[in-house]
Design a protein around this motif. Sequence first.
Motif, short mmCIF file in Angstrom:
data_model
loop_
_atom_site.label_atom_id
_atom_site.label_comp_id
_atom_site.label_asym_id
_atom_site.label_seq_id
_atom_site.Cartn_x
_atom_site.Cartn_y
_atom_site.Cartn_z
N THR A 49 2.06 3.67 10.82
CA THR A 49 0.72 4.20 10.59
C THR A 49 -0.31 3.08 10.71
O THR A 49 -1.37 3.26 11.33
CB THR A 49 0.63 4.85 9.19
OG1 THR A 49 1.57 5.92 9.12
CG2 THR A 49 -0.77 5.37 8.90
N MET A 60 -6.54 8.47 10.10
CA MET A 60 -5.61 8.62 8.99
C MET A 60 -6.30 9.41 7.88
O MET A 60 -7.51 9.51 7.84
CB MET A 60 -5.09 7.29 8.48
CG MET A 60 -6.11 6.34 7.89
SD MET A 60 -5.39 4.84 7.23
CE MET A 60 -4.58 4.14 8.62
N GLN A 61 -5.48 9.96 7.02
CA GLN A 61 -6.01 10.74 5.92
C GLN A 61 -6.76 9.83 4.96
O GLN A 61 -6.46 8.64 4.83
CB GLN A 61 -4.87 11.44 5.19
CG GLN A 61 -4.16 12.46 6.03
CD GLN A 61 -3.03 13.14 5.27
OE1 GLN A 61 -2.68 12.76 4.16
NE2 GLN A 61 -2.44 14.15 5.89
N SER A 89 -6.70 9.65 1.78
CA SER A 89 -5.86 9.07 0.72
C SER A 89 -5.08 7.85 1.23
O SER A 89 -4.88 6.88 0.50
CB SER A 89 -4.89 10.11 0.15
OG SER A 89 -4.04 10.59 1.17
N THR A 90 -4.66 7.88 2.49
CA THR A 90 -3.95 6.74 3.09
C THR A 90 -4.91 5.57 3.25
O THR A 90 -4.58 4.43 2.92
CB THR A 90 -3.36 7.14 4.45
OG1 THR A 90 -2.49 8.27 4.27
CG2 THR A 90 -2.60 5.99 5.08
N ARG A 143 -5.46 3.89 -0.07
CA ARG A 143 -4.34 3.03 -0.48
C ARG A 143 -4.39 1.69 0.25
O ARG A 143 -4.17 0.64 -0.35
CB ARG A 143 -3.00 3.73 -0.25
CG ARG A 143 -2.76 4.87 -1.21
CD ARG A 143 -1.31 5.30 -1.28
NE ARG A 143 -0.62 5.45 -0.02
CZ ARG A 143 -0.53 6.59 0.66
NH1 ARG A 143 -1.11 7.69 0.22
NH2 ARG A 143 0.15 6.63 1.79
N SER A 187 0.81 -1.22 0.00
CA SER A 187 0.00 0.00 0.00
C SER A 187 0.84 1.27 0.00
O SER A 187 0.30 2.37 -0.15
CB SER A 187 -0.93 0.01 1.22
OG SER A 187 -0.16 0.03 2.41
N ASN A 188 2.14 1.13 0.21
CA ASN A 188 3.02 2.29 0.35
C ASN A 188 2.60 3.17 1.52
O ASN A 188 2.55 4.40 1.41
CB ASN A 188 3.11 3.08 -0.95
CG ASN A 188 4.31 4.01 -0.98
OD1 ASN A 188 5.32 3.73 -0.36
ND2 ASN A 188 4.18 5.11 -1.70
N VAL A 189 2.26 2.51 2.63
CA VAL A 189 1.89 3.19 3.88
C VAL A 189 2.87 2.70 4.95
O VAL A 189 3.19 1.51 5.00
CB VAL A 189 0.43 2.84 4.28
CG1 VAL A 189 0.09 3.38 5.67
CG2 VAL A 189 -0.55 3.39 3.25
#
Length: 68
Positions: free
Chosen positions: A23, A34-35, A37-38, A41, A17-19
């Motif tokens: 987080t 969390m935002q 957009s996060t 993902r 997820s590129n997180v």
Amino acid sequence: MARAGLGLSVRVLAERSNVAESTIHRFEASRGGMQASTLERLQSALEAAGATFLPADASGGPGVRLKA
């Protein structure tokens, strides 16, 4: 629940997820939001792995289903 049900480690989900792992840990421990957009993902990575997210409706709250 989706991550655990799919048998994904936090590390694998983070990579897909590129997180950041931190987080994901914080969110799962209910120590912060969390935002959007996060969250998107993470949801996309979990859906690609086989999870289907269900919205709340008259019969109950939101949930997740795993593809067989």
